[in-house]
Scaffold this motif. Structure first.
Motif, mmCIF file in Angstrom:
data_model
loop_
_atom_site.group_PDB
_atom_site.id
_atom_site.type_symbol
_atom_site.label_atom_id
_atom_site.label_comp_id
_atom_site.label_asym_id
_atom_site.label_seq_id
_atom_site.Cartn_x
_atom_site.Cartn_y
_atom_site.Cartn_z
ATOM 1 N N SER A 27 0.830 -1.206 0.000
ATOM 2 C CA SER A 27 0.000 0.000 0.000
ATOM 3 C C SER A 27 0.866 1.259 0.000
ATOM 4 O O SER A 27 0.595 2.206 -0.746
ATOM 5 C CB SER A 27 -0.921 -0.013 1.219
ATOM 6 O OG SER A 27 -1.697 1.152 1.256
ATOM 7 N N PHE A 29 2.494 1.698 -3.465
ATOM 8 C CA PHE A 29 1.532 2.178 -4.450
ATOM 9 C C PHE A 29 1.219 3.648 -4.220
ATOM 10 O O PHE A 29 1.207 4.446 -5.161
ATOM 11 C CB PHE A 29 0.250 1.336 -4.396
ATOM 12 C CG PHE A 29 -0.759 1.728 -5.437
ATOM 13 C CD1 PHE A 29 -0.570 1.356 -6.761
ATOM 14 C CD2 PHE A 29 -1.865 2.466 -5.095
ATOM 15 C CE1 PHE A 29 -1.492 1.732 -7.729
ATOM 16 C CE2 PHE A 29 -2.792 2.837 -6.051
ATOM 17 C CZ PHE A 29 -2.605 2.472 -7.367
ATOM 18 N N SER A 30 0.977 4.016 -2.978
ATOM 19 C CA SER A 30 0.680 5.416 -2.656
ATOM 20 C C SER A 30 1.824 6.327 -3.063
ATOM 21 O O SER A 30 1.599 7.425 -3.578
ATOM 22 C CB SER A 30 0.420 5.568 -1.158
ATOM 23 O OG SER A 30 -0.749 4.897 -0.791
ATOM 24 N N SER A 31 3.030 5.877 -2.834
ATOM 25 C CA SER A 31 4.213 6.667 -3.198
ATOM 26 C C SER A 31 4.261 6.913 -4.699
ATOM 27 O O SER A 31 4.543 8.028 -5.150
ATOM 28 C CB SER A 31 5.472 5.934 -2.740
ATOM 29 O OG SER A 31 6.617 6.600 -3.196
ATOM 30 N N GLU A 32 3.968 5.901 -5.487
ATOM 31 C CA GLU A 32 3.992 6.050 -6.937
ATOM 32 C C GLU A 32 2.856 6.929 -7.449
ATOM 33 O O GLU A 32 3.007 7.651 -8.424
ATOM 34 C CB GLU A 32 3.922 4.688 -7.619
ATOM 35 C CG GLU A 32 5.206 3.884 -7.473
ATOM 36 C CD GLU A 32 6.406 4.573 -8.098
ATOM 37 O OE1 GLU A 32 6.302 5.074 -9.245
ATOM 38 O OE2 GLU A 32 7.470 4.613 -7.450
ATOM 39 N N MET A 33 1.727 6.872 -6.799
ATOM 40 C CA MET A 33 0.569 7.634 -7.246
ATOM 41 C C MET A 33 0.681 9.127 -6.913
ATOM 42 O O MET A 33 0.016 9.954 -7.510
ATOM 43 C CB MET A 33 -0.721 7.073 -6.647
ATOM 44 C CG MET A 33 -1.056 5.691 -7.148
ATOM 45 S SD MET A 33 -1.174 5.562 -8.941
ATOM 46 C CE MET A 33 -2.613 6.538 -9.270
ATOM 47 N N SER A 34 1.533 9.473 -5.988
ATOM 48 C CA SER A 34 1.645 10.874 -5.583
ATOM 49 C C SER A 34 2.667 11.645 -6.413
ATOM 50 O O SER A 34 2.927 12.798 -6.152
ATOM 51 C CB SER A 34 2.003 10.969 -4.095
ATOM 52 O OG SER A 34 3.281 10.410 -3.867
#
Length: 60
Positions: free
Chosen positions: A51, A54-59
């Motif tokens: 999680s 994924f959050s890191s890549e989406m930001s």
């Protein structure tokens, strides 16, 4: 270390190395359900890491 402790360590290491629950269950002579009940916390830690990744890549 007791035999039970060695067994627990063995399973935990394999699961942390992303070995499938089915494979670990076969090695220990258990069902995948028993392995998940006993060592499910290992999977939860991996899920948290996924999680965060994924959050890191989406930001971006």
């Amino acid at each position: 270390m007791t035999p039970h402790g060695l067994r627990h360590t063995h399973a935990t290491i394999l699961l942390n190395k992303k070995t499938s629950i089915v494979t670990v269950a076969k090695r220990l002579g258990n069902t995948p359900e028993e392995i998940y009940k006993t060592y499910g916390h290992t999977d939860e830690q991996a899920d948290k890491q996924a999680s965060l990744a994924f959050s890191s890549e989406m930001s971006i």
